[in-house]
Design a protein around this motif. Structure first.
Motif, PDB file in Angstrom:
ATOM      1  N   ALA A 100       0.836  -1.202   0.000  1.00  0.00           N
ATOM      2  CA  ALA A 100       0.000   0.000   0.000  1.00  0.00           C
ATOM      3  C   ALA A 100       0.874   1.256   0.000  1.00  0.00           C
ATOM      4  N   GLN A 101       1.908   1.244   0.837  1.00  0.00           N
ATOM      5  CA  GLN A 101       2.797   2.415   0.892  1.00  0.00           C
ATOM      6  C   GLN A 101       3.463   2.664  -0.454  1.00  0.00           C
ATOM      7  N   SER A 102       3.914   1.577  -1.074  1.00  0.00           N
ATOM      8  CA  SER A 102       4.632   1.760  -2.332  1.00  0.00           C
ATOM      9  C   SER A 102       3.667   2.207  -3.430  1.00  0.00           C
ATOM     10  N   LEU A 103       2.420   1.743  -3.397  1.00  0.00           N
ATOM     11  CA  LEU A 103       1.441   2.196  -4.397  1.00  0.00           C
ATOM     12  C   LEU A 103       1.124   3.678  -4.213  1.00  0.00           C
ATOM     13  N   LEU A 104       0.941   4.101  -2.969  1.00  0.00           N
ATOM     14  CA  LEU A 104       0.577   5.498  -2.708  1.00  0.00           C
ATOM     15  C   LEU A 104       1.700   6.460  -3.074  1.00  0.00           C
ATOM     16  N   LYS A 105       2.939   5.968  -2.982  1.00  0.00           N
ATOM     17  CA  LYS A 105       4.075   6.824  -3.328  1.00  0.00           C
ATOM     18  C   LYS A 105       3.994   7.327  -4.768  1.00  0.00           C
ATOM     19  N   GLY A 106       3.362   6.538  -5.644  1.00  0.00           N
ATOM     20  CA  GLY A 106       3.239   6.944  -7.044  1.00  0.00           C
ATOM     21  C   GLY A 106       2.126   7.940  -7.309  1.00  0.00           C
ATOM     22  N   CYS A 107       1.345   8.295  -6.265  1.00  0.00           N
ATOM     23  CA  CYS A 107       0.197   9.195  -6.468  1.00  0.00           C
ATOM     24  C   CYS A 107       0.560  10.616  -6.044  1.00  0.00           C
ATOM     25  N   ASP A 108       0.204  11.596  -6.844  1.00  0.00           N
ATOM     26  CA  ASP A 108       0.425  12.982  -6.454  1.00  0.00           C
ATOM     27  C   ASP A 108      -0.342  13.278  -5.180  1.00  0.00           C
ATOM     28  N   GLY A 109       0.302  13.959  -4.253  1.00  0.00           N
ATOM     29  CA  GLY A 109      -0.325  14.268  -2.969  1.00  0.00           C
ATOM     30  C   GLY A 109      -0.506  13.025  -2.110  1.00  0.00           C
ATOM     31  N   GLY A 110       0.066  11.892  -2.546  1.00  0.00           N
ATOM     32  CA  GLY A 110      -0.091  10.641  -1.790  1.00  0.00           C
ATOM     33  C   GLY A 110      -1.540  10.183  -1.697  1.00  0.00           C
ATOM     34  N   SER A 111      -2.388  10.638  -2.633  1.00  0.00           N
ATOM     35  CA  SER A 111      -3.820  10.329  -2.537  1.00  0.00           C
ATOM     36  C   SER A 111      -4.323   9.624  -3.781  1.00  0.00           C
ATOM     37  N   VAL A 112      -5.188   8.621  -3.593  1.00  0.00           N
ATOM     38  CA  VAL A 112      -5.830   7.947  -4.722  1.00  0.00           C
ATOM     39  C   VAL A 112      -6.829   8.874  -5.394  1.00  0.00           C
ATOM     40  N   GLY A 113      -7.054  10.043  -4.816  1.00  0.00           N
ATOM     41  CA  GLY A 113      -8.005  10.998  -5.376  1.00  0.00           C
ATOM     42  C   GLY A 113      -7.410  11.942  -6.405  1.00  0.00           C
ATOM     43  N   SER A 114      -6.120  11.788  -6.740  1.00  0.00           N
ATOM     44  CA  SER A 114      -5.513  12.646  -7.760  1.00  0.00           C
ATOM     45  C   SER A 114      -5.597  11.997  -9.137  1.00  0.00           C
ATOM     46  N   TYR A 115      -5.719  12.822 -10.151  1.00  0.00           N
ATOM     47  CA  TYR A 115      -5.577  12.321 -11.516  1.00  0.00           C
ATOM     48  C   TYR A 115      -4.172  11.742 -11.679  1.00  0.00           C
ATOM     49  N   THR A 116      -4.031  10.789 -12.595  1.00  0.00           N
ATOM     50  CA  THR A 116      -2.699  10.270 -12.913  1.00  0.00           C
ATOM     51  C   THR A 116      -2.332  10.698 -14.331  1.00  0.00           C
ATOM     52  N   ALA A 117      -1.131  10.335 -14.761  1.00  0.00           N
ATOM     53  CA  ALA A 117      -0.754  10.582 -16.150  1.00  0.00           C
ATOM     54  C   ALA A 117      -1.722   9.835 -17.074  1.00  0.00           C
ATOM     55  N   THR A 118      -1.817  10.301 -18.301  1.00  0.00           N
ATOM     56  CA  THR A 118      -2.765   9.742 -19.267  1.00  0.00           C
ATOM     57  C   THR A 118      -2.613   8.235 -19.447  1.00  0.00           C
ATOM     58  N   ARG A 119      -1.358   7.762 -19.557  1.00  0.00           N
ATOM     59  CA  ARG A 119      -1.180   6.334 -19.805  1.00  0.00           C
ATOM     60  C   ARG A 119      -1.146   5.517 -18.511  1.00  0.00           C
ATOM     61  N   GLY A 120      -1.341   6.181 -17.379  1.00  0.00           N
ATOM     62  CA  GLY A 120      -1.330   5.508 -16.088  1.00  0.00           C
ATOM     63  C   GLY A 120      -0.145   5.963 -15.252  1.00  0.00           C
ATOM     64  N   ILE A 121      -0.162   5.617 -13.966  1.00  0.00           N
ATOM     65  CA  ILE A 121       0.932   5.967 -13.060  1.00  0.00           C
ATOM     66  C   ILE A 121       2.198   5.284 -13.571  1.00  0.00           C
ATOM     67  N   SER A 122       3.262   6.055 -13.681  1.00  0.00           N
ATOM     68  CA  SER A 122       4.493   5.560 -14.303  1.00  0.00           C
ATOM     69  C   SER A 122       4.958   4.211 -13.720  1.00  0.00           C
ATOM     70  N   GLU A 123       4.989   4.094 -12.410  1.00  0.00           N
ATOM     71  CA  GLU A 123       5.455   2.852 -11.775  1.00  0.00           C
ATOM     72  C   GLU A 123       4.553   1.667 -12.129  1.00  0.00           C
ATOM     73  N   ARG A 124       3.268   1.933 -12.267  1.00  0.00           N
ATOM     74  CA  ARG A 124       2.323   0.849 -12.603  1.00  0.00           C
ATOM     75  C   ARG A 124       2.525   0.408 -14.058  1.00  0.00           C
ATOM     76  N   VAL A 125       2.798   1.373 -14.914  1.00  0.00           N
ATOM     77  CA  VAL A 125       3.042   1.047 -16.323  1.00  0.00           C
ATOM     78  C   VAL A 125       4.305   0.198 -16.447  1.00  0.00           C
ATOM     79  N   HIS A 126       5.326   0.555 -15.681  1.00  0.00           N
ATOM     80  CA  HIS A 126       6.548  -0.256 -15.685  1.00  0.00           C
ATOM     81  C   HIS A 126       6.274  -1.676 -15.195  1.00  0.00           C
ATOM     82  N   ARG A 127       5.429  -1.774 -14.195  1.00  0.00           N
ATOM     83  CA  ARG A 127       5.080  -3.090 -13.656  1.00  0.00           C
ATOM     84  C   ARG A 127       4.433  -3.947 -14.746  1.00  0.00           C
ATOM     85  N   VAL A 128       3.577  -3.341 -15.538  1.00  0.00           N
ATOM     86  CA  VAL A 128       2.917  -4.082 -16.626  1.00  0.00           C
ATOM     87  C   VAL A 128       3.967  -4.581 -17.615  1.00  0.00           C
ATOM     88  N   SER A 129       4.903  -3.724 -17.967  1.00  0.00           N
ATOM     89  CA  SER A 129       5.880  -4.157 -18.979  1.00  0.00           C
ATOM     90  C   SER A 129       6.802  -5.243 -18.420  1.00  0.00           C
TER      91      SER A 129
END
Lengths: 487, 487
Positions: free
Chosen positions: A103-132
């Protein structure tokens, strides 16, 4: 005269899905059951006005939605997402340490540390890397690049927008399987493109045969301009799995014919049965080497809605785009950017699907037990479905290697006649009767396209074992009576 | 030659948003700052290779995203959603009773009691009813019907699909304000429609004047077939609020000219300042009575991303459709059904926005304190922004009644010349310099459209007070230097 009515192009061309008609009727039935229960409790006099149903609840196995049928969410996913939403929980010792760390590592990728922020268009960078990373691992090291990946709310049909050339003299064509996932057909047609059907061979376990692709392409001449081939592997509605050889043939075909290849691979985690193994189009393409591996344009889809997680309601999926031109990629980026971003919690669910707890992690034992249970349930249900359905007169079901059964239904002529009189497709008529009389929702084959004169039903088999037993019990008893009534 | 490149219709017509260019550059800068910090910690020798930035972090006030700027989520929302995801929490006495009750009631509407199930196309029935109750209450009793409401992932642009007639001889036109929310422009154009600009009157506090609508409609003659008028109230990017009288005039206009009215009202909760009150288009239409109230076709948008909740990342919003023909409604239903459903947690957030804790509820005191704090912050920030910005030479900001400041920027000729040499719009050039030199991202007016020869910047003011002070400090000092450099 209504303003909008005048300007809408193709209101009539968009087919009504029988599945949605059934779902609406099911809502009414549920309400009737609720009221009838209420009447039983309070007054007796209103009951007689209603036709009593011989069941107490409706079971819906018409959607590919595990939680809807009563399968339980994975604890790891529930715990991590709860901790992300309410970070005080991260500091609570009531959650396993692996959960809190994730949970901590997921929140680190969010602006303001909140799931309530918009992310980049293609998704949160760390999550996109995880997919690849997941794709590279899955495909035996064939590289996957983050810049080719878009995380999206699950169904990525806006990618199809790129295909439709509204200014061309011929309409855009997309080759689609028969049978085909119904929402794909609706989306392609909704965008103004023409679907060019190719038949899967039911008798050969729904095999995709390349000669049939040639025939279909030929049939489009003078009708439309085919630019893409849509394949579904593992299959939906028919639960087949393509072999490596079959995939190679398809890749050769799209390369020769210069078609964009759309590979819907969302059911890749749920393959079972002997000699069945999921191999991705991306992997086979890479293994075929240049020039194919450098030129064939491929889009591959996957989703957190499917697999063992089955988190349909969170809305998270991805598309990987291979060998697309940079200008096209920029255009697709703009298309996605008009939707702001995929839901953050859907992105997180996808992350956990891409990298679940590993042996040694504190959350691994529970995770492993839960997924093993789902796997066992699936195998059990498949066995039971084939046993029961293939013993019912008029039913014939091919081997099931995925999560759907799509048995053929040989309906008596009198039933077909009755359906015609009611202005219904024969299998939609069958499904409506099954709902009314046995309280089970399955989908009719007509929603997916099927060979002229054949009829089918589709149902989802990733359900709790007792639910599947109840479905089979109700189906058997209904079917026996139905065949008697129309014999 | 690349297959897709040949078939894409309008790759070049889709404008690149400068805001996204800035966001990409900001990511690079953040990475440079991170590496520079790392270098400072570990080795000294690499630092000299980099240009040092006079700031330690980038502040982004270019998006309408409260959590991104550091505003805190509402505790009630966090707690309820966490309890919905991990229902064991519902039985925990660590959560207030009101939270547990709300979570239980929300989960009751989900199939299988799980947020992981798909919902009905237009949203969970109970949540849709909640939206229509909210609208009825908000509009002083003017009725709202659940069957007219679609819950969606936030931006509901697929509704615009209904407008675009690809088979007509003239292209579809949509009247759009200048300045206009940039994603709306992109979406409308992306669908193949033409935007027909009408100017808001900056000198009159960005007033919408109906004569200007007549002029714009006239200008479309021979160019396209205008079928809709898009209005944004409260304004975006300019933070104005329309009066009841102005709304009445607009309704008269669309009725006479037979246009579909698209009312983007997502910032309705954040109105402040004297003589400012939000009144919805739906309410004014209802109050105008027949025949207008029975005939004018209206779509009104709202979203959980905005307001005090600011839950952008959860993706939940709605559109209410008024006076649409039944056939059109069916078509829209099909359009929505290709997207499966809106994220369940976004639907829940919307529910809490529609019915927050009420006086007497155990969660009310905390909820009330938190929203009051946001309100006070907003009022404070508006006051400070106007004080500071209107005292900077070359800036002129109209009264701000919403959450965005959109001051006009009188740039020196030398700056305009320099921007031209670099192939940039003058205000985009200004914003890029502001990012590079002061680490603040604001959006350039060119993204929104503006009167020929005028320049603006847009920034979001719903931020923590100290963040806004820091933004203003950096902006002032950068601006003073910029004006000196180009004098």
């Amino acid at each position: 005269m209504n303003v909008l009515q005048e300007i809408i192009p193709n209101v009539k061309n968009m087919k009504q899905l029988q599945n949605l008609v059934l779902a609406r009727r099911a809502s009414q039935i549920k309400e009737e059951l609720r009221q009838s229960e209420f009447s039983n409790l309070c007054f007796k006099f209103t009951c007689s006005q209603r036709v009593r149903k011989p069941f107490k609840e409706v079971i819906n196995v018409s959607w590919g939605d595990a939680h809807k049928t009563g399968m339980k969410p994975l604890s790891f996913v529930q715990q991590v997402l709860a901790a992300c939403l309410y970070p005080q929980l991260v500091n609570s010792d009531r959650l396993p340490v692996g959960v809190r760390q994730r949970a901590q590592s997921l929140l680190k990728g969010c602006d303001g540390g909140s799931v309530g922020s918009y992310t980049a268009t293609r998704g949160i960078s760390e999550r996109v890397h995880r997919v690849s990373e997941f794709i590279t691992r899955r495909d035996g090291g064939a590289p996957s690049y983050p810049e080719n990946i878009f995380i999206s709310p699950g169904s990525q049909w806006n990618i199809l927008n790129v295909l439709v050339n509204s200014e061309a003299s011929h309409r855009t064509g997309v080759l689609t399987p028969v049978p085909c996932y119904s929402i794909a057909l609706m989306s392609i047609r909704g965008l103004g493109a023409v679907t060019v059907p190719y038949n899967l061979n039911e008798e050969q376990g729904w095999e995709l045969q390349v000669e049939e692709l040639h025939r279909a392409l030929e049939s489009a001449k003078g009708v439309c301009n085919p630019v893409a081939l849509y394949v579904i592997n593992p299959g939906n509605p028919a639960g087949y799995v393509q072999s490596r050889k079959s995939i190679q043939e398809v890749i050769q075909f799209v390369s020769e014919k210069r078609l964009f290849l759309l590979a819907d691979e969302v059911y890749q985690d749920c393959v079972h049965g002997e000699n069945s193994e999921f191999v991705s189009y991306k992997r086979v393409l890479a293994e075929m080497g240049p020039p194919l591996s450098d030129t064939v344009e491929l889009a591959s889809f996957h989703s957190a809605s499917k697999g063992f997680m089955g988190e349909c309601g969170l809305r998270g999926g991805y598309v990987e785009l291979v060998n697309l031109d940079l200008a096209v990629m920029k255009y697709i980026y703009k298309l996605f950017s008009t939707d702001a971003c995929a839901p953050v919690l859907g992105q997180f669910a996808l992350d956990m699907m891409m990298k679940p707890p590993q042996p040694g992690d504190p959350s691994y034992p529970l995770y492993s037990m839960e997924t093993q249970h789902i796997r066992t349930t699936l195998v059990h249900n498949v066995k039971r479905v084939l046993e029961v359905v293939n013993n019912l007169p008029g039913f014939c079901c091919q081997p099931v290697k995925g999560v759907f059964a799509f048995p053929r239904l040989h309906l008596p002529p009198k039933a077909i006649q009755k359906a015609k009189e009611m202005g219904m497709q024969p299998d939609a008529f069958y499904c409506m009767r099954l709902l009314e009389e046995a309280g089970v929702i399955v989908s009719p084959g007509c929603d997916y396209g099927q060979k002229e004169g054949t009829h089918h039903i589709r149902f989802y088999i990733m359900t709790p074992e007792d639910t599947m037993e109840e479905v089979l019990r109700r189906l058997s008893s209904f079917h026996t009576q139905f065949m008697k009534d129309f014999s």
